[in-house]
Write an enzyme that holds these catalytic residues in place. Structure first.
Site, PDB file in Angstrom:
ATOM      1  CG  ASP A   1       3.725   1.201   1.991  1.00 56.08           C
ATOM      2  OD1 ASP A   1       3.068   2.218   2.307  1.00 56.08           O
ATOM      3  OD2 ASP A   1       4.144   0.378   2.818  1.00 56.08           O
TER       4      ASP A   1
ATOM      5  CG  HIS B   1      -0.721  -0.061   3.268  1.00 53.04           C
ATOM      6  ND1 HIS B   1      -0.277  -0.775   4.360  1.00 53.04           N
ATOM      7  CD2 HIS B   1       0.173   0.938   3.089  1.00 53.04           C
ATOM      8  CE1 HIS B   1       0.830  -0.220   4.824  1.00 53.04           C
ATOM      9  NE2 HIS B   1       1.121   0.831   4.083  1.00 53.04           N
TER      10      HIS B   1
ATOM     11  CG  HIS C   1       3.983  -0.923  13.094  1.00 54.60           C
ATOM     12  ND1 HIS C   1       4.818  -1.744  12.363  1.00 54.60           N
ATOM     13  CD2 HIS C   1       3.034  -0.497  12.232  1.00 54.60           C
ATOM     14  CE1 HIS C   1       4.379  -1.792  11.114  1.00 54.60           C
ATOM     15  NE2 HIS C   1       3.291  -1.051  11.009  1.00 54.60           N
TER      16      HIS C   1
ATOM     17  CD  GLU D   1       1.433   3.590  10.043  1.00 51.36           C
ATOM     18  OE1 GLU D   1       1.984   2.727  10.711  1.00 51.36           O
ATOM     19  OE2 GLU D   1       0.873   3.350   8.955  1.00 51.36           O
TER      20      GLU D   1
ATOM     21  CG  ASP E   1      -1.955   1.884   5.818  1.00 51.33           C
ATOM     22  OD1 ASP E   1      -2.255   2.660   4.879  1.00 51.33           O
ATOM     23  OD2 ASP E   1      -0.955   2.045   6.526  1.00 51.33           O
TER      24      ASP E   1
ATOM     25  CD  GLU F   1      -0.264  -1.620   8.372  1.00 49.93           C
ATOM     26  OE1 GLU F   1       0.459  -1.804   9.364  1.00 49.93           O
ATOM     27  OE2 GLU F   1      -0.271  -0.580   7.698  1.00 49.93           O
TER      28      GLU F   1
ATOM     29  CE1 TYR G   1       7.473  -0.286   8.483  1.00 45.11           C
ATOM     30  CE2 TYR G   1       9.503   0.779   9.200  1.00 45.11           C
ATOM     31  CZ  TYR G   1       8.146   0.834   8.968  1.00 45.11           C
ATOM     32  OH  TYR G   1       7.456   1.981   9.222  1.00 45.11           O
TER      33      TYR G   1
ATOM     34  CG  HIS H   1      -1.937   2.209  10.316  1.00 42.24           C
ATOM     35  ND1 HIS H   1      -0.959   1.299   9.993  1.00 42.24           N
ATOM     36  CD2 HIS H   1      -1.910   2.335  11.671  1.00 42.24           C
ATOM     37  CE1 HIS H   1      -0.387   0.877  11.116  1.00 42.24           C
ATOM     38  NE2 HIS H   1      -0.941   1.482  12.139  1.00 42.24           N
TER      39      HIS H   1
ATOM     40  NE  ARG I   1      13.812   2.302   8.226  1.00 41.52           N
ATOM     41  CZ  ARG I   1      12.725   2.259   7.464  1.00 41.52           C
ATOM     42  NH1 ARG I   1      12.459   1.204   6.730  1.00 41.52           N
ATOM     43  NH2 ARG I   1      11.906   3.275   7.412  1.00 41.52           N
TER      44      ARG I   1
ATOM     45  CG  HIS J   1       2.261   6.129   4.381  1.00 45.01           C
ATOM     46  ND1 HIS J   1       2.314   5.767   5.696  1.00 45.01           N
ATOM     47  CD2 HIS J   1       2.137   4.972   3.690  1.00 45.01           C
ATOM     48  CE1 HIS J   1       2.230   4.453   5.793  1.00 45.01           C
ATOM     49  NE2 HIS J   1       2.130   3.937   4.589  1.00 45.01           N
TER      50      HIS J   1
ATOM     51  CG  HIS K   1       3.482  -4.446   7.352  1.00 46.31           C
ATOM     52  ND1 HIS K   1       4.185  -3.624   6.513  1.00 46.31           N
ATOM     53  CD2 HIS K   1       2.839  -3.619   8.213  1.00 46.31           C
ATOM     54  CE1 HIS K   1       3.980  -2.360   6.857  1.00 46.31           C
ATOM     55  NE2 HIS K   1       3.182  -2.331   7.893  1.00 46.31           N
TER      56      HIS K   1
HETATM   57 ZN   LIG Z   1       2.697   1.951   4.453  1.00 48.96          ZN
HETATM   58 ZN   LIG Z   2       0.282   1.332   8.204  1.00 47.96          ZN
END
Ligand SMILES: [Zn+2]
Ligand SMILES: [Zn+2]
Length: 285
Positions: free
Chosen positions: A226, A179, A66, A258, A176, A142, A69, A213, A36, A228, A106
């Site tokens: 988004d 997504h 990864h 994830e 993903d 992604e 964010y 993913h 973050r 999961h 992303h």
């Molecule tokens: Zn996601």
């Molecule tokens: Zn992902």
């Protein structure tokens, strides 16, 4: 076919390998630091040899990093844009250092400045990143759920980005499943899945998929949320994942979960479910 999870690098970098191995991973994904924040911590150089040694011993590959964010290569403000380029380059340098296979980013958001503007920014940002040393790493874009001003939820958009960078071989995609479903591609339906894979191959090329993913989706088709869900408990469901895992195109693919972890053992269970749906393990009790 390989299966892995996102694991923490807390304490020593090499502890991540033990965490991954203890839950049954063949592959793993890590953040380069605080997911973050902007500033990724420095990997302790003293840990690198041990990290490499344990990874080889546990045979955990590929290794995926990864990006945090906050990174947004489509950002209209120069501050965020520049910081995003710097963070991407920094993470790439780390990827080279730890011999990672893939760096996942992303696609980004235009934050209201418009699609064309956002795509121009992403193009300029990626161009800058592509001046760096990649070692053997690839940068995977992604696909996104498409919430708000987010770009990259449509395959056409990702194809446009890759094409505008002269199809640089160092660029790939991270697909993903959650997504894609949230973006409106009904992967739970075998016919739509078939169309989706054909389209992906036509527009981008299946050989560009670095990792998948594997996340089930808590929302509804095309709601762009988004969120999961545990494998088999969301809108894609067990049948959906079985169909995905049985696709001949994906037999050499790496799937990384994830999924949420409200309970201890969730990662272990999700990996077991994926392997059983793929037909390479007993179904979990
Ligand atoms: Zn996601
Ligand atoms: Zn992902």
């Amino acid at each position: 076919m390989r299966f892995g999870a996102h694991v923490s690098i807390a304490n020593h970098l090499y502890d991540a390998v033990d965490r991954a191995a203890s839950i049954g991973c063949d592959a793993m994904q890590i953040f380069p630091g605080n997911p973050r924040g902007w500033h990724s911590s420095y990997f302790d150089l003293a840990d690198l040899d041990e990290f490499r040694r344990r990874r080889e011993l546990a045979d955990i590959r590929p290794l995926v990093i990864h990006l945090p964010y906050l990174v947004n290569l489509g950002a209209p403000t120069n501050r965020v844009f520049e910081a995003s380029i710097a963070a991407t380059k920094d993470s790439l340098a780390k990827a080279v250092l730890v011999d990672a296979d893939f760096l996942v980013v992303h696609v980004g958001s235009h934050v209201g400045a418009g699609r064309e503007y956002g795509l121009q920014r992403i193009n300029a940002g990626l161009k800058e990143v592509l001046t760096s040393d990649f070692g053997r790493a690839k940068l995977l874009l992604e696909n996104t759920a498409g919430a708000g001003f987010t770009l990259g939820s449509r395959l056409e958009e990702i194809a446009e980005i890759v094409n505008d960078l002269d199809k640089d071989p160092r660029l790939g995609i991270c697909l993903d499943t959650c997504h894609a479903y949230a973006a409106g591609y009904d992967l739970s339906d075998p016919a739509t899945l078939d169309d989706f894979i054909k389209k992906l191959d036509d527009l981008i090329g299946l050989d560009r998929i670095g990792v998948i993913h594997a996340n089930d989706c808590r929302g509804t088709l095309g709601d762009h949320l988004d969120r999961h869900e545990q494998i088999g408990h969301g809108a894609i469901g067990r049948d959906g994942f079985r169909a995905i895992l049985k696709r001949p195109e994906f037999q050499e693919m790496t799937f990384i979960i994830e999924t949420p972890r409200p309970e201890a053992g969730d990662d272990i269970r999700n990996l077991e479910v994926l392997r059983s749906l793929a037909g390479i393990a007993e179904s979990p009790t």
